[in-house]
Scaffold this motif. Structure first.
Motif, mmCIF file in Angstrom:
data_model
loop_
_atom_site.group_PDB
_atom_site.id
_atom_site.type_symbol
_atom_site.label_atom_id
_atom_site.label_comp_id
_atom_site.label_asym_id
_atom_site.label_seq_id
_atom_site.Cartn_x
_atom_site.Cartn_y
_atom_site.Cartn_z
ATOM 1 N N TYR A 117 -44.374 -35.276 6.963
ATOM 2 C CA TYR A 117 -44.212 -35.362 5.513
ATOM 3 C C TYR A 117 -42.804 -34.971 5.070
ATOM 4 C CZ TYR A 117 -49.054 -36.599 4.900
ATOM 5 O OH TYR A 117 -50.239 -37.274 4.944
ATOM 6 N N LEU A 118 -42.207 -34.008 5.726
ATOM 7 C CA LEU A 118 -40.825 -33.665 5.379
ATOM 8 C C LEU A 118 -39.886 -34.839 5.624
ATOM 9 C CD1 LEU A 118 -40.632 -29.997 6.716
ATOM 10 C CD2 LEU A 118 -40.402 -30.729 4.324
ATOM 11 N N ALA A 119 -40.178 -35.629 6.658
ATOM 12 C CA ALA A 119 -39.355 -36.807 6.947
ATOM 13 C C ALA A 119 -39.509 -37.885 5.876
ATOM 14 C CB ALA A 119 -39.721 -37.380 8.323
ATOM 15 N N LEU A 120 -40.630 -37.848 5.131
ATOM 16 C CA LEU A 120 -40.846 -38.833 4.062
ATOM 17 C C LEU A 120 -40.119 -38.458 2.776
ATOM 18 C CD1 LEU A 120 -44.698 -39.593 4.407
ATOM 19 C CD2 LEU A 120 -42.777 -40.859 5.388
ATOM 20 N N THR A 121 -39.717 -37.190 2.641
ATOM 21 C CA THR A 121 -39.055 -36.753 1.412
ATOM 22 C C THR A 121 -37.571 -37.113 1.460
ATOM 23 O OG1 THR A 121 -38.409 -34.564 2.205
ATOM 24 C CG2 THR A 121 -40.646 -34.775 1.323
ATOM 25 N N THR A 122 -36.919 -36.923 0.315
ATOM 26 C CA THR A 122 -35.478 -37.202 0.246
ATOM 27 C C THR A 122 -34.667 -35.913 0.235
ATOM 28 O OG1 THR A 122 -35.673 -37.338 -2.166
ATOM 29 C CG2 THR A 122 -35.756 -39.412 -0.935
ATOM 30 N N GLY A 123 -35.259 -34.833 0.738
ATOM 31 C CA GLY A 123 -34.555 -33.552 0.740
ATOM 32 C C GLY A 123 -35.509 -32.384 0.649
ATOM 33 N N GLY A 124 -36.723 -32.564 1.160
ATOM 34 C CA GLY A 124 -37.715 -31.501 1.111
ATOM 35 C C GLY A 124 -38.487 -31.489 -0.192
ATOM 36 N N LEU A 125 -39.335 -30.474 -0.338
ATOM 37 C CA LEU A 125 -40.231 -30.420 -1.491
ATOM 38 C C LEU A 125 -39.517 -30.086 -2.791
ATOM 39 C CD1 LEU A 125 -42.256 -30.561 0.798
ATOM 40 C CD2 LEU A 125 -43.631 -28.854 -0.371
ATOM 41 N N LEU A 157 -48.460 -51.180 -5.906
ATOM 42 C CA LEU A 157 -49.329 -51.122 -7.085
ATOM 43 C C LEU A 157 -50.078 -49.797 -7.164
ATOM 44 C CD1 LEU A 157 -50.707 -54.771 -6.952
ATOM 45 C CD2 LEU A 157 -48.864 -53.875 -8.393
ATOM 46 N N ILE A 158 -49.593 -48.818 -6.408
ATOM 47 C CA ILE A 158 -50.164 -47.471 -6.411
ATOM 48 C C ILE A 158 -49.112 -46.500 -6.938
ATOM 49 C CG2 ILE A 158 -50.969 -45.581 -4.929
ATOM 50 C CD1 ILE A 158 -52.095 -47.850 -3.068
ATOM 51 N N PHE A 159 -49.491 -45.703 -7.942
ATOM 52 C CA PHE A 159 -48.612 -44.669 -8.497
ATOM 53 C C PHE A 159 -49.256 -43.312 -8.247
ATOM 54 C CE2 PHE A 159 -45.628 -46.724 -11.777
ATOM 55 C CZ PHE A 159 -45.678 -47.974 -11.172
ATOM 56 N N LEU A 160 -48.492 -42.386 -7.675
ATOM 57 C CA LEU A 160 -48.945 -41.011 -7.540
ATOM 58 C C LEU A 160 -48.646 -40.261 -8.836
ATOM 59 C CD1 LEU A 160 -47.694 -40.298 -3.900
ATOM 60 C CD2 LEU A 160 -49.841 -41.340 -4.650
ATOM 61 N N THR A 161 -49.572 -39.396 -9.225
ATOM 62 C CA THR A 161 -49.473 -38.751 -10.543
ATOM 63 C C THR A 161 -49.817 -37.267 -10.434
ATOM 64 O OG1 THR A 161 -51.767 -39.395 -10.995
ATOM 65 C CG2 THR A 161 -50.039 -40.854 -11.827
ATOM 66 N N ASP A 162 -49.471 -36.518 -11.476
ATOM 67 C CA ASP A 162 -49.793 -35.083 -11.538
ATOM 68 C C ASP A 162 -51.251 -34.915 -11.949
ATOM 69 O OD1 ASP A 162 -47.180 -34.533 -10.857
ATOM 70 O OD2 ASP A 162 -46.537 -34.154 -12.905
ATOM 71 N N GLY A 163 -52.150 -35.124 -10.999
ATOM 72 C CA GLY A 163 -53.579 -35.147 -11.304
ATOM 73 C C GLY A 163 -53.971 -36.501 -11.856
ATOM 74 N N GLY A 180 -55.364 -26.863 -9.064
ATOM 75 C CA GLY A 180 -54.062 -26.352 -9.472
ATOM 76 C C GLY A 180 -52.880 -27.058 -8.845
ATOM 77 N N GLN A 181 -53.118 -27.840 -7.787
ATOM 78 C CA GLN A 181 -52.010 -28.556 -7.143
ATOM 79 C C GLN A 181 -51.560 -29.760 -7.971
ATOM 80 O OE1 GLN A 181 -50.813 -26.987 -4.708
ATOM 81 N NE2 GLN A 181 -52.510 -25.786 -3.895
ATOM 82 N N ARG A 182 -52.463 -30.311 -8.788
ATOM 83 C CA ARG A 182 -52.180 -31.454 -9.677
ATOM 84 C C ARG A 182 -51.725 -32.673 -8.883
ATOM 85 N NH1 ARG A 182 -55.265 -31.135 -11.982
ATOM 86 N NH2 ARG A 182 -54.644 -32.431 -13.724
ATOM 87 N N GLY A 183 -52.605 -33.168 -8.033
ATOM 88 C CA GLY A 183 -52.314 -34.386 -7.282
ATOM 89 C C GLY A 183 -53.303 -35.487 -7.615
ATOM 90 N N GLY A 184 -52.812 -36.685 -7.886
ATOM 91 C CA GLY A 184 -53.687 -37.822 -8.181
ATOM 92 C C GLY A 184 -52.980 -39.128 -7.913
ATOM 93 N N ASN A 195 -45.216 -34.353 -9.012
ATOM 94 C CA ASN A 195 -45.204 -33.126 -8.219
ATOM 95 C C ASN A 195 -45.191 -33.445 -6.716
ATOM 96 O OD1 ASN A 195 -46.062 -30.814 -6.899
ATOM 97 N ND2 ASN A 195 -47.791 -30.433 -8.264
ATOM 98 N N VAL A 196 -44.168 -33.031 -5.997
ATOM 99 C CA VAL A 196 -44.012 -33.434 -4.586
ATOM 100 C C VAL A 196 -45.004 -32.732 -3.650
ATOM 101 C CG1 VAL A 196 -42.395 -33.554 -2.638
ATOM 102 C CG2 VAL A 196 -41.632 -34.196 -4.941
#
Length: 481
Positions: A92-100, A132-138, A298-302, A328-329
């Motif tokens: 997952y760190l490799a998928l980011t553009t500079g970490g969380l 066609l998929i968007f990740l959202t804060d919950g 509380g992580q707010r992932g959706g 939220n990363v």
């Protein structure tokens, strides 16, 4: 002096119209009582960890390593973390553009969106497009973004089930649209009648409202029912005939407590219906890490996935998402872990299965304990919670109780729930916060209190309820469906 910009009388009227019962009068009173030292059992919101559910070990290990990547360089890291958690963190760190700590793409990390698409394809048997998929804060943020895109003004309507999760009424008010209710049938285990849908649309159109979309909540919140494949076909056919977009709130898809009606997604049913419907019905589906056996509220992932939405519209949705820069990363990583879970043979697999099965099996038992507990009470009837996290019992209030509520300036079910809170510390949500038929009263409670505490909670409820009914019983008529 003229009113200032943020004086109450100067505020946006749509903001004033917003109501959200889950954090309304009952919750505020419960918080006051808690400050005074009273033990409060907050069953008003589906917040599993707040009621004692333990986090799953593996995802927390992975995110901990992602949050503190210097641990990966420690020669002793393998003594504290299993090898598969270390490998996943590096993935997952490799998928980011500079970490969380770095922004991601406004739609979410492409690698995680690909994992979501692969999950949807495994679940439904049909390919899914990560674009066609968007990740959202919950899931809530996704729902609000889509409703904001659909609603142009008060002449635009959205069909919403009643009883409904008040996110929908609140968001529709905030964006200046019109909520068009369709009533679920309590005597049919909160089933949906397409004739009622047609009637709701006809009445709205008669008032000059353009009905643009329909919401389904499957499994239901607050009602706990699971839609059958036949029901979903009817709904999709109705949306096709009436030219409505369908918003599929499917956040409780892991929370199923019976075997007769397993969860089936609206998208799977739509794709299986074939052309022209599978190519034309506009569908937006929502999911989250907040529910199921994860419970990571509380992580707010959706995420939301769009089906049959035109490219220019997708571009507009992307543009608006870009205003917030990035979801939220850390939550995106939780989402990736949920949709791309451990596999047999992985070092942590057995522990993960043991933990997740333990949570779901306990929730199934608690759903039965709560339903049976309510149905043992005087003047209370409750359908079994087939799915989601809630019971929604009907409370048959005596006329004397309704008169006392009126004198106190309270809606009858608010009056009952306040009395319940003061007597027992059980914080619920009155049914009027979700919508209900005239003269019928309910409350919503989660099934989330710890299993070992459930008998005591239900005994406390029964003692209060039966004493309340005795106090106000005049042997006359009752509120009743």
């Amino acid at each position: 002096m003229a009113p200032r910009a943020l004086d109450y009388e100067s505020l946006n009227e749509n903001v004033k119209k917003v109501q959200y019962a889950v954090r309304g009068e009952l919750y505020l009173r419960a918080s006051e009582l808690q400050k005074e030292g009273k033990k409060i059992i907050f069953t008003n919101v589906g917040n599993p960890h707040a009621l004692g559910q333990k986090p799953l070990t593996f995802p927390r290990q992975v995110v901990a390593l992602c949050q503190a990547p210097f641990l990966l360089d420690d020669p002793n890291v393998g003594l504290l973390f299993p090898a598969d958690a270390i490998a996943k963190a590096k993935h997952y760190l490799a998928l980011t553009t500079g970490g969380l700590g770095a922004y991601s793409d406004s739609r979410g990390m492409p690698g995680v969106r690909k994992e979501v698409a692969d999950f949807i394809e495994r679940r439904d048997g049909y390919p899914s497009d990560p674009e066609l998929i968007f990740l959202t804060d919950g899931a809530s943020k996704g729902v609000m973004q889509i409703l904001n895109t659909i609603i142009r003004g008060e002449s635009d309507g959205v069909l919403v089930p009643v009883p409904q999760y008040p996110l929908y009424s609140a968001a529709i008010s905030l964006f200046g649209g019109s909520l068009v209710p369709y009533y679920l049938e309590e005597t049919e285990n909160w089933g949906l009648d397409v004739n009622n849908l047609r009637q709701s649309v006809a009445q709205a159109r008669y008032k000059g409202i353009t009905v643009k979309a329909m919401v389904i909540i499957n499994p239901g919140n607050p009602t706990g029912q699971c839609l059958s494949e036949a029901n979903l076909r009817e709904i999709l056919r109705f949306c096709y005939q009436e030219n409505l977009a369908l918003l599929g709130d499917e956040v409780y898809q892991q929370n199923i407590y019976q075997d007769e009606r397993p969860f089936i997604s609206a998208r799977k049913v739509l794709m299986g219906m074939g052309p022209p419907m599978s190519k034309e019905v506009q569908l937006v589906s929502f999911h989250t890490v907040s529910k199921g056996y994860w419970g990571e509220c509380g992580q707010r992932g959706g995420y939301f996935e769009m089906t049959n939405i035109p490219p220019k519209t997708v571009d507009e949705i992307y543009k608006v998402a870009s205003v917030s820069l990035s979801p939220n990363v850390p939550a995106q990583i939780f989402m990736g872990l949920m949709v791309n879970p451990l596999k047999p043979g992985d070092i942590s697999y057995e522990q993960f299965i043991r933990e997740s099965k333990g949570i779901l099996e306990s929730l199934r038992r608690r759903a039965r304990m709560m339903t049976d507990g309510f149905n043992s009470c005087k003047n209370v009837i409750c359908n079994f919670t087939e799915g989601a996290m809630y019971s929604f019992p009907q409370i048959r209030l005596p006329p004397k109780a309704m008169e006392a509520a009126k004198k106190a300036g309270k809606v009858p079910d608010v009056f009952y729930c306040l009395k319940l809170l003061e007597a027992t510390g059980i914080s619920t949500v009155p049914g009027s916060g979700f919508g209900q038929k005239e003269g019928v009263f309910h409350l919503r409670t989660t099934i989330l209190p710890a299993e070992e505490e459930m008998p005591e909670i239900m005994a406390s409820f029964k003692k209060f309820n039966d004493e309340f009914m005795e106090q106000y019983d005049d042997r006359g008529g009752y509120s009743r469906l």
